[in-house]
Structure formats: C-alpha cells, structure tokens
Write a protein that holds these residues in place. Structure first.
Motif, short mmCIF file in Angstrom:
data_model
loop_
_atom_site.label_atom_id
_atom_site.label_comp_id
_atom_site.label_asym_id
_atom_site.label_seq_id
_atom_site.Cartn_x
_atom_site.Cartn_y
_atom_site.Cartn_z
N ALA A 40 0.85 -1.19 0.00
CA ALA A 40 0.00 0.00 0.00
C ALA A 40 0.89 1.24 0.00
CB ALA A 40 -0.91 -0.01 1.22
N PRO A 41 0.37 2.37 -0.44
CA PRO A 41 1.18 3.59 -0.48
C PRO A 41 1.76 3.92 0.89
CG PRO A 41 -0.84 3.91 -1.70
CD PRO A 41 -0.96 2.57 -1.02
N GLY A 42 3.07 4.17 0.92
CA GLY A 42 3.73 4.53 2.15
C GLY A 42 4.01 3.40 3.10
N LYS A 43 3.71 2.18 2.68
CA LYS A 43 3.93 1.01 3.54
C LYS A 43 4.88 0.03 2.89
CE LYS A 43 -0.50 1.23 5.97
NZ LYS A 43 -1.70 0.44 6.40
N GLU A 44 5.42 -0.85 3.69
CA GLU A 44 6.31 -1.87 3.17
C GLU A 44 5.50 -2.99 2.50
OE1 GLU A 44 10.15 -1.46 6.16
OE2 GLU A 44 9.05 -3.34 6.02
N ARG A 45 6.17 -3.68 1.61
CA ARG A 45 5.53 -4.83 0.98
C ARG A 45 5.37 -5.94 2.01
NH1 ARG A 45 7.67 -6.41 -4.92
NH2 ARG A 45 7.43 -4.14 -5.00
N GLU A 46 4.19 -6.52 2.07
CA GLU A 46 3.90 -7.53 3.08
C GLU A 46 3.35 -8.81 2.47
OE1 GLU A 46 0.96 -5.95 5.79
OE2 GLU A 46 -0.51 -5.59 4.21
N PHE A 47 3.60 -9.89 3.18
CA PHE A 47 3.13 -11.21 2.77
C PHE A 47 1.62 -11.29 2.92
CE2 PHE A 47 3.29 -15.71 2.11
CZ PHE A 47 2.36 -16.25 2.98
N VAL A 48 0.98 -11.89 1.91
CA VAL A 48 -0.46 -12.11 1.95
C VAL A 48 -0.78 -13.61 2.01
CG1 VAL A 48 -2.64 -11.81 0.72
CG2 VAL A 48 -0.92 -9.98 0.69
N ALA A 49 -0.20 -14.36 1.08
CA ALA A 49 -0.51 -15.78 0.99
C ALA A 49 0.60 -16.50 0.23
CB ALA A 49 -1.84 -16.01 0.29
N GLY A 50 0.76 -17.79 0.53
CA GLY A 50 1.75 -18.58 -0.18
C GLY A 50 1.28 -20.01 -0.32
N ILE A 51 1.83 -20.71 -1.29
CA ILE A 51 1.41 -22.08 -1.57
C ILE A 51 2.62 -22.91 -1.96
CG2 ILE A 51 0.81 -21.57 -3.98
CD1 ILE A 51 -1.61 -23.49 -3.58
N TYR A 95 1.41 -8.27 -5.68
CA TYR A 95 2.51 -8.85 -6.44
C TYR A 95 2.54 -10.37 -6.27
CZ TYR A 95 4.38 -4.09 -6.53
OH TYR A 95 4.54 -2.74 -6.72
N CYS A 96 2.81 -11.03 -7.36
CA CYS A 96 3.05 -12.46 -7.37
C CYS A 96 4.57 -12.67 -7.28
CB CYS A 96 2.49 -13.03 -8.66
SG CYS A 96 2.87 -14.74 -9.00
N ALA A 97 4.99 -13.73 -6.58
CA ALA A 97 6.41 -13.98 -6.43
C ALA A 97 6.69 -15.47 -6.44
CB ALA A 97 6.91 -13.37 -5.12
N ALA A 98 7.91 -15.83 -6.86
CA ALA A 98 8.31 -17.23 -6.94
C ALA A 98 9.59 -17.47 -6.16
CB ALA A 98 8.51 -17.63 -8.40
N ASP A 99 9.58 -18.52 -5.39
CA ASP A 99 10.74 -18.94 -4.59
C ASP A 99 11.28 -20.23 -5.20
OD1 ASP A 99 10.97 -20.26 -1.17
OD2 ASP A 99 12.50 -19.91 -2.70
N SER A 108 7.47 -19.91 2.58
CA SER A 108 8.07 -18.80 3.32
C SER A 108 7.17 -17.57 3.25
CB SER A 108 9.45 -18.45 2.76
OG SER A 108 9.98 -17.31 3.42
N THR A 109 7.19 -16.82 4.37
CA THR A 109 6.47 -15.55 4.41
C THR A 109 7.42 -14.36 4.27
OG1 THR A 109 6.64 -15.38 6.81
CG2 THR A 109 4.74 -16.56 5.94
N THR A 110 8.69 -14.66 4.08
CA THR A 110 9.73 -13.63 4.05
C THR A 110 9.95 -13.12 2.64
OG1 THR A 110 10.82 -14.68 5.93
CG2 THR A 110 12.11 -13.09 4.65
N ARG A 111 9.80 -11.84 2.46
CA ARG A 111 9.90 -11.23 1.14
C ARG A 111 11.25 -11.53 0.48
NH1 ARG A 111 9.51 -5.00 1.70
NH2 ARG A 111 11.53 -5.39 2.65
N GLU A 112 12.33 -11.49 1.26
CA GLU A 112 13.67 -11.62 0.69
C GLU A 112 13.95 -13.03 0.16
OE1 GLU A 112 12.91 -10.18 3.50
OE2 GLU A 112 13.48 -8.08 3.15
N VAL A 113 13.16 -13.98 0.54
CA VAL A 113 13.36 -15.35 0.09
C VAL A 113 12.94 -15.53 -1.36
CG1 VAL A 113 12.48 -17.71 0.41
CG2 VAL A 113 13.23 -16.37 2.38
#
Length: 127
Positions: A40-51, A95-99, A108-113
């Motif tokens: 969200a504007p002015g906030k850090e990117r946060e984990f929502v869900a993972g599979i 955002y969608c992301a792949a580990d 993982s719920t960690t963005r950097e992973v």
C-alpha cells in the motif's frame, strides 16, 4: 528463470470479491513455491498468501484468513488469489512472487526469500 504476469486487479466496493491470477513462463513452474504480497502507499511490501510446490500446503496472513484463498494449477502454470469480503484496507498493489529454493512442503512468508516478482496489479476497494 521465470517471468510472472499478474492480472485481475481493479476497483471493487467493500464486501466485494476479486480473483487475481499470476501466469508464469517456463516449464518448471511446479518447482517453485509461490506467494502473493501487497504494498500500500507509504507502507512496506507484506506477505499475503503462499502455496507449496504441489499445492498441498498454504499459508495466509492473519489479516486475510477467512477471506482470501490461494490455489495453483501447475498444468496451467498459474497461481490464483481469491479475495472475498474485501475491505478498503486491502487497497494495494498485489505482487506475485516465486521462490526457487523452497522445499517441497514449505512456504516462506519472508519477502527476501522470493527470487522472482511480477509487475503487480492494482486492487482498489472503495467504502
């Protein structure tokens, strides 16, 4: 390497629903743990869900439990985020992301992973 393209965002009234999709390129989609994050504007990117890779295990952030679900279709190289009972506080870029290093059963719920990211899709919830 994998490329991720999100779709399905938009403007919705509070209480409404949206389904986000994330299409991945490449033939090894099933080897990636997949996640959804939001910013969200002015906030850090946060984990929502993972599979997990095979879709057996999922993790949800506390603030979406009971409202959002994550799923994947490895045959279609796609991961989904079903969002119900949306609230104005859910307004963000999703955002969608792949580990690529995740183990079979872990999420993982960690963005950097996460190694790869899509460009994001805007979700706006009006009150």
């Amino acid at each position: 390497q994998v490329q991720l393209v999100e779709s399905g965002g938009g403007l919705v009234q509070a209480g409404g629903s949206l389904r986000l999709s994330c299409a991945a390129s490449g033939r090894t989609f099933s080897s990636y743990v997949m996640g959804w994050f939001r910013q969200a504007p002015g906030k850090e990117r946060e984990f929502v869900a993972g599979i997990s890779r095979g879709g057996v295990n999922t993790r949800l952030a506390d603030f979406v439990k009971g409202r959002f679900t994550i799923s994947r279709d490895n045959a279609k190289n796609t991961v989904y985020l079903q969002m119900n009972s949306l609230e104005p506080e859910d307004t963000a870029v999703y955002y969608c992301a792949a580990d690529q290093r995740g183990q079979t059963w872990t999420v993982s719920t960690t963005r950097e992973v996460y190694d790869y990211w899509g460009q994001g899709t805007q979700v706006t919830v009006s009150s």
